[in-house]
Design a protein around this motif. Structure first.
Motif, PDB file in Angstrom:
ATOM      1  N   GLU A 187      37.327  29.338  32.171  1.00 50.32           N
ATOM      2  CA  GLU A 187      36.977  30.495  33.007  1.00 50.32           C
ATOM      3  C   GLU A 187      38.194  31.405  33.110  1.00 50.32           C
ATOM      4  N   ILE A 188      37.963  32.677  32.866  1.00 47.01           N
ATOM      5  CA  ILE A 188      39.074  33.642  32.844  1.00 47.01           C
ATOM      6  C   ILE A 188      38.788  34.788  33.806  1.00 47.01           C
ATOM      7  N   ASN A 189      39.780  35.122  34.631  1.00 46.74           N
ATOM      8  CA  ASN A 189      39.762  36.386  35.359  1.00 46.74           C
ATOM      9  C   ASN A 189      40.774  37.296  34.694  1.00 46.74           C
ATOM     10  N   ASP A 190      40.292  38.382  34.143  1.00 46.98           N
ATOM     11  CA  ASP A 190      41.156  39.272  33.368  1.00 46.98           C
ATOM     12  C   ASP A 190      41.376  40.582  34.116  1.00 46.98           C
ATOM     13  N   ASN A 191      42.563  41.157  33.925  1.00 53.57           N
ATOM     14  CA  ASN A 191      42.807  42.504  34.437  1.00 53.57           C
ATOM     15  C   ASN A 191      43.507  43.320  33.355  1.00 53.57           C
ATOM     16  N   VAL A 193      35.618  37.216  33.185  1.00 52.86           N
ATOM     17  CA  VAL A 193      35.285  38.245  34.175  1.00 52.86           C
ATOM     18  C   VAL A 193      36.353  39.322  34.086  1.00 52.86           C
ATOM     19  N   MET A 246      41.340  29.081  33.943  1.00 52.68           N
ATOM     20  CA  MET A 246      41.025  27.763  34.458  1.00 52.68           C
ATOM     21  C   MET A 246      40.316  27.005  33.338  1.00 52.68           C
ATOM     22  N   VAL A 288      48.279  34.574  36.772  1.00 52.09           N
ATOM     23  CA  VAL A 288      47.932  35.417  37.916  1.00 52.09           C
ATOM     24  C   VAL A 288      47.197  36.636  37.371  1.00 52.09           C
ATOM     25  N   THR A 289      46.139  37.053  38.050  1.00 49.84           N
ATOM     26  CA  THR A 289      45.397  38.235  37.612  1.00 49.84           C
ATOM     27  C   THR A 289      46.183  39.497  37.966  1.00 49.84           C
ATOM     28  N   GLY A 290      47.400  39.575  37.469  1.00 52.89           N
ATOM     29  CA  GLY A 290      48.196  40.775  37.708  1.00 52.89           C
ATOM     30  C   GLY A 290      47.758  41.884  36.775  1.00 52.89           C
ATOM     31  N   LEU A 339      31.904  44.442  38.119  1.00 49.20           N
ATOM     32  CA  LEU A 339      32.704  43.692  37.150  1.00 49.20           C
ATOM     33  C   LEU A 339      31.824  43.206  36.009  1.00 49.20           C
ATOM     34  N   HIS A 375      44.872  25.159  35.923  1.00 53.57           N
ATOM     35  CA  HIS A 375      44.826  26.576  36.257  1.00 53.57           C
ATOM     36  C   HIS A 375      46.196  27.170  35.985  1.00 53.57           C
ATOM     37  N   GLU A 412      44.271  35.154  34.615  1.00 60.30           N
ATOM     38  CA  GLU A 412      44.417  33.754  34.995  1.00 60.30           C
ATOM     39  C   GLU A 412      43.328  32.962  34.282  1.00 60.30           C
ATOM     40  N   PRO A 458      37.297  43.853  34.321  1.00 59.35           N
ATOM     41  CA  PRO A 458      36.848  45.212  34.651  1.00 59.35           C
ATOM     42  C   PRO A 458      36.546  46.042  33.405  1.00 59.35           C
TER      43      PRO A 458
END
Lengths: 318, 297, 102
Positions: free
Chosen positions: C80-84, C51, C36, C27-29, C3, C24, C34, C53
């Protein structure tokens, strides 16, 4: 954050796993355990270069319905189909184990504890089972969940809610079957083998996975209610699921045992009578079984509004 | 690694290699007898002695086909098979209900199964219940004190392994030279579903225990307690495990056995280190708020 | 294959908005993310970790986040981000939703 009262009329199907969890228990009572702020992301996904989630796709926590402590597990189908890996699996296992330990603590602490004060576990399923990216750990976690379900027997009732887009399939289809009570909406689906795999095994003529009506007739809430695999069929709102859980809270553990489909030799014998019927009928379609259950116009049941369906449907008795 | 003759599809042969010679009585467990030869033919259940100890044996018949449910062949566990296996377990529990812990009969599961029945009729009638029923029965027997040992001789695949194997107290496996297969799905299918190229996955499958197939990776995750190197080694390994499991149960060390025990083993072997972290975190989080959820009096 | 983690140190053109508590959302759909946010005294600046891919879009992430900060005036926060694989439009929308939820 959406206000609790706004969550109640919301479609259970469309709601997120966290909104379902928060809405199922009393307003302001939900405490998330190992939530997103704990950043329990899967290192196994990261290794593959795949997106991660702060909660690994499963919401776990504890709330209250009335006087009943309710441990909630809620799977998020939008994150990798709600698949269960090492972390998500451990979250499920621990939530059930905490409920059992809490039950034992309360029983030891209060000699006048009544049924309503004993904990419940509620699992909202939205998953096809094992997460293939970390398949071995996911598989082992499934076995741990089953172990905890048996350990909860006679102490902590476990209620399955199935009203999500993904439904409950694969190894989590076993887990759902092994709970005490199953509450579904008509949009929920429950089974083992997903439609695509059946098509692959049997050919498109036998089972066309793209035929949504067929898929719902075979594994959807209405069918599972007729078969007795779902104990309750409710409207597609957070409030409807919550109300049904609330109605069950406080029942004796014996009453929960009676609602089980499997879990004893006597229940297995009853299921075997259904299997004998399957062998005899070799149904080409689920509606054949609906007819056999005494529904003279089985096809009319497919689109009947839910209250009328519930008022008129005959369930299979074997 | 010198490849050895595979035991795949040879569940019945394995029974003969493991139990006391000539002791296996098929179709009888305690007071229960399975008289209809066409009922659940893919599941072999019965009673045998192992160094004189009465045991329940549960295996798959790789050569059988269930004519009523034709998706059941080659060791697949179908609707009837799952319930038949569950019945064998309940009959074992019932027969020993009055016996002390030290005398509960062991159950020996001989594991060689590629899957659960994947058909339309199976879904209409709820295949998930059949195999779940068997898992619950095994868990009940285990928690009531019966030592349960699974011996993987061939295929231990995904949901079928969950149902026939992963509820045991201890799991043994013939090592990789016997072509033993323990996995959820072949890499080619995984590649298609999670959209990763096969080369990438092949590299990963050489290093990641949570991802890779085979008995050795499961061993490092604690999913398999011990590997067995020879066919002759199966019988003594099972006998020894029964004794160890029985001793652990008599000492009240149930948590060292079964799925939870395998979690602890996975931590000790370094294969599953996220799991204990999550358990600790949630336990700590709940302890901080538990009072709020207890009756206020 | 691993990642991609992108860390940015940004500041809004005109700092004016502070969050009071952590939050928060999302959803990392697939094609989603998502987010935070934590309040943190960073002398008016905002620390961002993404973060994802996807690689090769660091400049685009910087532009989108800078636009969000300039529009909102958010300062003294850690994001903080989780990306998809979310598109810039979705990223902006989720950031606005996150702030609205504060």
């Amino acid at each position: 954050m959406t206000h609790w009262t706004d969550l109640q009329p919301r479609s259970f199907l469309e709601a997120s796993a966290r909104d379902r969890a928060i809405g199922l228990v009393d307003e302001g009572s939900f405490t998330e355990l190992a939530g997103p702020f704990d950043r329990v992301t899967s290192p196994h996904l990261a290794l593959l270069g795949d997106a991660v989630a702060f909660d690994d796709g499963i919401v776990t926590g504890v709330g209250k319905i009335g006087r009943t402590p309710v441990f909630v597990i809620s799977q998020e189908g939008r994150f990798i189909g709600g698949s269960v890996g090492e972390i998500g699996g451990a979250k499920m296992v621990t939530a059930i184990k905490l409920a059992i330990d809490f039950h034992d603590d309360l029983v030891a602490q209060f000699d006048d504890l009544d049924e309503e004060e004993k904990p419940l576990v509620v699992i909202s399923f939205e998953t096809g089972g094992v997460r293939l990216h970390e398949a071995n750990a996911g598989l082992l976690a499934h076995a741990e969940v089953m172990d905890q379900l048996q350990k909860a027997r006679g102490k902590v009732p476990v209620i399955a809610l199935i009203g999500s887009k993904v439904g409950a399939f694969g190894g989590m289809g076993f887990v759902a079957a092994a709970t005490d009570v199953i509450i579904m909406s008509e949009f929920g689906r429950l089974g083992l083998t997903g439609p695509e795999v059946i098509e692959q095994e049997m050919g498109k003529e036998e089972f066309d996975a793209s035929d949504r009506a067929l898929v719902y007739r075979t594994t959807g809430g209405r069918h599972k209610f007729i078969m007795g695999d779902a104990n309750f069929l409710v409207e597609n709102t957070v409030a409807a699921f919550r109300d049904q859980v609330s109605a069950l809270a406080g029942l004796s553990i014996e009453a929960f045992e009676e609602m089980r489909r499997i879990g004893s030799s006597a229940k297995v014998k009853a299921q075997l009578r259904a299997v004998a019927l399957a062998a005899e009928m070799q149904p080409g379609d689920a509606t054949d079984v609906w007819t056999r259950a005494g529904n003279t116009d089985a096809h009319a049941l497919i689109d009947l509004p839910l209250p009328e369906f519930l008022a008129t449907v005959r369930r299979l008795a074997v | 690694m010198d490849m050895q003759e595979s035991m795949m599809g040879r569940g019945r042969d394995a029974i003969e290699m493991i139990v006391d010679a000539g002791s296996f009585a098929e179709g009888v467990v305690g007071a229960k007898s399975f008289d209809d030869p066409e009922f659940g033919p893919g599941a072999v259940v019965g009673t045998a002695t192992l160094q004189g100890t009465v045991c329940t044996i549960i295996a798959s018949d790789g050569g059988a086909m269930n004519e009523k449910f034709p998706v059941v062949y080659a060791g697949i566990i179908g609707l009837e098979e799952g319930y038949k296996m569950a019945e064998a377990v309940y009959a074992s529990i019932l027969e020993d209900a009055e016996k002390p812990l030290a005398e509960k009969r062991p159950l020996v599961l001989i594991v060689d199964t590629p899957g659960n029945g994947p058909g339309k009729v199976e879904e209409i009638f709820g295949m998930n219940k059949s195999t779940a029923a068997y898992q619950l029965a095994l868990a009940e027997a285990r928690l009531k004190g019966h030592p349960i040992i699974a011996m993987v001789i061939g295929r231990a695949i995904s949901g079928a392994f969950l149902c026939h194997g992963l509820q045991a107290d201890a799991i043994l496996s013939l090592d990789a030279q016997f072509g033993t297969m323990i996995h959820v799905m072949p890499l080619t299918s995984v590649s298609r579903i999670i959209r990763k190229d096969l080369e990438t996955l092949e590299v990963l499958s050489k290093q990641s225990a949570v991802f890779a197939a085979g008995p050795r990776f499961f061993h490092s995750l604690g999913g398999v307690e011990a590997l067995v190197e020879t066919l002759d080694g199966m019988r003594p390994a099972i006998v020894a495990r029964i004794a160890e499991v029985r001793a652990a149960k008599l000492e009240g060390r149930q948590d060292d056995l079964g799925p939870w025990g395998r979690g602890k083993l996975g931590e000790a072997r370094g294969g599953r280190i996220e799991r204990p972290r999550v358990i600790e975190m949630m336990s700590r989080d709940f302890a901080a708020v538990a009072d709020r959820y207890a009756p206020s009096r | 294959m691993a990642l991609h983690t992108l860390t940015l140190d940004l500041a809004p053109a005109a700092p004016k908005t502070r969050i009071q508590a952590r939050l928060h959302v999302g959803v990392t759909g697939s094609s989603d993310l998502e987010i935070m946010m934590h309040p943190e005294d960073l002398s008016g600046r905002v620390a961002v970790t993404v973060v994802t891919p996807v690689t090769g879009f660091d400049a685009l992430w910087t532009r989108v986040l800078q636009k969000f900060l300039d529009d909102s005036g958010l300062c003294d926060a850690r994001i903080e981000i989780n990306d998809n694989n979310a598109t810039p439009a979705v990223v902006l929308l989720r950031l606005q939703q996150a702030l609205a939820a504060a």
